[in-house]
Design a protein around this motif. Sequence first.
Motif, mmCIF file in Angstrom:
data_model
loop_
_atom_site.group_PDB
_atom_site.id
_atom_site.type_symbol
_atom_site.label_atom_id
_atom_site.label_comp_id
_atom_site.label_asym_id
_atom_site.label_seq_id
_atom_site.Cartn_x
_atom_site.Cartn_y
_atom_site.Cartn_z
ATOM 1 N N GLU A 340 -8.565 24.343 31.897
ATOM 2 C CA GLU A 340 -7.604 25.977 32.357
ATOM 3 C C GLU A 340 -6.470 24.553 32.827
ATOM 4 O OE1 GLU A 340 -6.739 29.671 33.140
ATOM 5 O OE2 GLU A 340 -7.448 29.619 34.457
ATOM 6 N N MET A 341 -7.196 23.505 33.929
ATOM 7 C CA MET A 341 -6.486 22.827 34.278
ATOM 8 C C MET A 341 -5.792 21.960 33.757
ATOM 9 S SD MET A 341 -4.325 24.966 36.788
ATOM 10 C CE MET A 341 -5.111 26.639 37.512
ATOM 11 N N HIS A 342 -6.588 21.263 33.472
ATOM 12 C CA HIS A 342 -6.774 19.347 32.254
ATOM 13 C C HIS A 342 -7.185 19.636 30.788
ATOM 14 C CE1 HIS A 342 -5.870 19.314 36.042
ATOM 15 N NE2 HIS A 342 -6.097 19.025 36.394
ATOM 16 N N ALA A 343 -6.527 20.895 29.852
ATOM 17 C CA ALA A 343 -7.150 21.031 28.474
ATOM 18 C C ALA A 343 -6.825 19.704 28.117
ATOM 19 C CB ALA A 343 -6.191 22.592 28.110
ATOM 20 N N GLY A 344 -7.699 19.446 26.883
ATOM 21 C CA GLY A 344 -7.606 18.739 26.375
ATOM 22 C C GLY A 344 -7.784 16.950 26.260
ATOM 23 N N LYS A 345 -8.698 16.933 27.984
ATOM 24 C CA LYS A 345 -8.800 15.761 28.546
ATOM 25 C C LYS A 345 -9.990 15.205 28.602
ATOM 26 C CE LYS A 345 -4.222 14.952 30.623
ATOM 27 N NZ LYS A 345 -3.029 14.348 30.544
ATOM 28 N N LYS A 346 -10.405 14.449 28.612
ATOM 29 C CA LYS A 346 -11.675 13.327 28.638
ATOM 30 C C LYS A 346 -12.276 14.407 30.179
ATOM 31 C CE LYS A 346 -14.582 9.924 26.843
ATOM 32 N NZ LYS A 346 -15.197 8.207 26.925
ATOM 33 N N VAL A 347 -13.130 14.085 30.205
ATOM 34 C CA VAL A 347 -13.910 14.454 31.432
ATOM 35 C C VAL A 347 -14.948 13.819 31.879
ATOM 36 C CG1 VAL A 347 -14.331 16.208 33.373
ATOM 37 C CG2 VAL A 347 -12.720 16.498 31.269
ATOM 38 N N LEU A 348 -14.931 13.618 32.975
ATOM 39 C CA LEU A 348 -16.451 12.803 33.348
ATOM 40 C C LEU A 348 -17.028 13.515 34.160
ATOM 41 C CD1 LEU A 348 -19.065 9.771 34.121
ATOM 42 C CD2 LEU A 348 -17.591 9.526 34.581
ATOM 43 N N ALA A 349 -18.186 13.789 33.825
ATOM 44 C CA ALA A 349 -18.791 14.811 35.481
ATOM 45 C C ALA A 349 -20.041 13.414 36.092
ATOM 46 C CB ALA A 349 -19.581 15.791 34.760
ATOM 47 N N ILE A 350 -20.046 13.387 37.368
ATOM 48 C CA ILE A 350 -21.213 13.445 38.088
ATOM 49 C C ILE A 350 -22.189 14.105 38.932
ATOM 50 C CG2 ILE A 350 -21.024 11.214 39.784
ATOM 51 C CD1 ILE A 350 -18.390 9.802 39.215
ATOM 52 N N ALA A 367 -28.661 21.399 31.730
ATOM 53 C CA ALA A 367 -28.443 20.894 30.338
ATOM 54 C C ALA A 367 -27.752 21.447 30.427
ATOM 55 C CB ALA A 367 -30.193 20.695 30.397
ATOM 56 N N LYS A 368 -27.748 22.295 29.801
ATOM 57 C CA LYS A 368 -26.520 23.331 29.447
ATOM 58 C C LYS A 368 -25.304 23.068 30.412
ATOM 59 C CE LYS A 368 -25.682 27.971 26.648
ATOM 60 N NZ LYS A 368 -26.516 29.261 26.391
ATOM 61 N N SER A 369 -24.946 23.464 31.627
ATOM 62 C CA SER A 369 -23.895 23.445 31.752
ATOM 63 C C SER A 369 -23.809 21.371 31.500
ATOM 64 C CB SER A 369 -24.540 23.228 33.241
ATOM 65 O OG SER A 369 -24.380 25.242 33.864
ATOM 66 N N LEU A 370 -24.401 21.537 31.979
ATOM 67 C CA LEU A 370 -23.451 19.467 31.738
ATOM 68 C C LEU A 370 -23.194 18.629 30.777
ATOM 69 C CD1 LEU A 370 -26.470 18.240 34.810
ATOM 70 C CD2 LEU A 370 -24.269 18.888 35.054
ATOM 71 N N SER A 371 -24.021 19.561 29.573
ATOM 72 C CA SER A 371 -23.486 19.534 28.711
ATOM 73 C C SER A 371 -21.879 19.342 27.864
ATOM 74 C CB SER A 371 -24.872 19.302 27.599
ATOM 75 O OG SER A 371 -25.886 19.523 27.645
ATOM 76 N N GLN A 372 -21.517 20.578 28.781
ATOM 77 C CA GLN A 372 -19.962 20.748 27.983
ATOM 78 C C GLN A 372 -19.002 19.553 28.293
ATOM 79 O OE1 GLN A 372 -19.335 25.197 29.610
ATOM 80 N NE2 GLN A 372 -20.682 24.429 30.872
ATOM 81 N N PHE A 373 -19.460 19.064 29.569
ATOM 82 C CA PHE A 373 -18.694 17.469 29.359
ATOM 83 C C PHE A 373 -18.281 16.507 28.392
ATOM 84 C CE2 PHE A 373 -19.443 19.951 33.674
ATOM 85 C CZ PHE A 373 -18.219 20.159 33.943
ATOM 86 N N ASP A 374 -17.877 15.848 28.489
ATOM 87 C CA ASP A 374 -17.615 14.409 27.568
ATOM 88 C C ASP A 374 -18.536 13.443 28.689
ATOM 89 O OD1 ASP A 374 -14.972 16.115 25.960
ATOM 90 O OD2 ASP A 374 -14.389 15.568 27.940
ATOM 91 N N GLU A 375 -18.465 13.494 29.279
ATOM 92 C CA GLU A 375 -19.779 12.120 29.566
ATOM 93 C C GLU A 375 -20.372 12.402 31.229
ATOM 94 O OE1 GLU A 375 -17.634 8.369 30.533
ATOM 95 O OE2 GLU A 375 -16.950 8.609 28.401
ATOM 96 N N VAL A 376 -21.642 12.537 31.043
ATOM 97 C CA VAL A 376 -22.523 12.376 32.280
ATOM 98 C C VAL A 376 -23.120 11.093 32.708
ATOM 99 C CG1 VAL A 376 -23.694 13.910 33.286
ATOM 100 C CG2 VAL A 376 -22.589 15.423 31.381
ATOM 101 N N LEU A 377 -22.702 11.077 34.139
ATOM 102 C CA LEU A 377 -23.405 10.162 35.217
ATOM 103 C C LEU A 377 -24.400 10.685 35.797
ATOM 104 C CD1 LEU A 377 -20.854 7.971 36.197
ATOM 105 C CD2 LEU A 377 -22.632 7.160 34.531
ATOM 106 N N LEU A 378 -25.769 10.893 36.317
ATOM 107 C CA LEU A 378 -26.854 12.012 36.667
ATOM 108 C C LEU A 378 -27.371 10.508 38.077
ATOM 109 C CD1 LEU A 378 -29.285 13.727 34.416
ATOM 110 C CD2 LEU A 378 -27.251 14.817 36.160
ATOM 111 N N LEU A 379 -26.940 10.926 39.353
ATOM 112 C CA LEU A 379 -27.814 10.792 40.085
ATOM 113 C C LEU A 379 -29.475 11.122 40.649
ATOM 114 C CD1 LEU A 379 -24.891 10.758 43.340
ATOM 115 C CD2 LEU A 379 -25.563 8.388 41.879
#
Length: 454
Positions: A340-350, A367-379
Amino acid sequence: MRYLKNIANIYFIGVGGIGMSALARYFVQLGKKVGGYDKTPSAITRSLESLGVAVHFTDVLEDIPMLFMNKEDTLVIYTPAIPDSHLGLNYFKNHDFDILKRSEVLGALTKETFTLAVAGTHGKTTTTAILAYLLKESGVGVTAFLGGISENYHSNLVMEGTDVIVAEADEFDRSFLQLYPDIAAITSMDADHLDIYEKADALEDSFHDFASKVSTTLLVRGGLSLTGLTFGIEDESDYSAQRIRVENGTYVFDLKTPEELLEDLELTLPGRHNLTNAITAFAMARLFGVPSDTLAKILPGFRGVQRRFSYKVKTKNLVYIDDYAHHPTEINALYQAVQEMHAGKKVLAIFQPHLYSRTRDFAADFAKSLSQFDEVLLLDIYPARELPISGVTSEWLMSMMELEVKKRVDKNMLVESVLKTDAEVIVTIGAGDIGEEVTKITAALEKKIRSTVV
């Protein structure tokens, strides 16, 4: 707690916890000598030490200051997250000290004072913080125990008087059943803490037990299997946000109540989940007796809670947000707010998973929630109070994610990995010690921005 008059010293086992540290601050304000143990140093323990709290980080009896070894004038408070093998806790038990759980202490305080409590598997920290802010800024003499650090007061304790207590009602270990709420809200009852409850039905039953303890008024999110005044968004709830729009990054909305329609209220927090939190706190403050026009005037001044959609870097080309989300429902709410606040931007979730049991129980949903993002780094999974569970790892979770760009990363390589991304929005997510990495990431990104400008 009347018998505290005979207690000079308070010793906390797990003093760095967010709920424990709020109580520690409270007793410092009362003039008690306060000390305690925690597993690792943190921003919270450093803040407590600056107040004169004696904190040590080894479970060694010799490290406990002598003034806390006199059982005649010392109260020991512990968190249920402390293992049964803890040497200090066992020493105090074996030598007949007065020992209470944190929830028992908070319960005793709420029994003596009119109390507003916020329960729910999601949203309770922000709702409690907004409520404390609304009451304090309205001139109410409030003492509030928060489950996060208020950006307005840079503390998880608000201590402005004794007219009313505001408390976060924690469902972990059924702690909230120790409270004596007069006005309460229940924001959600999604399955969580199944290491304690085993089944979702048992968790829901505990919320019904909590609801039965409310002496005056219960507020519940519309759709929950509870009876009370309801709140919601664009629905027929008793308290409902209507005509919602975003203007210059701020929510503007109308609030329908049982008595009136309040127009053009403003909230600066992003995300519809925060809009729900705000109208819940507004309703509770109104039910306590604060006039609607007063609440409407001060609501825009609430600045949020640390690690709840907290902007760390915010420029035209790069945004970094830090958030405490540690349940799939919370990650979904975070994603909605980012979109909503940053529509159209590429998002990396850590993301740092919190608890082996929670990761196991909700792996498919994570897995489903995280797969919404463009990229994910998992600790790696943050264990907190748990031992590893065979087969439950970040690699296992990552294998379920339907996402091309995903990678497990060691914490000591996190900053380097972040600097390699071309994502325009970066989000750190989790309830473990990932919060300790935020300062490093922020500094590295700010340095990168400066070098780009030069």
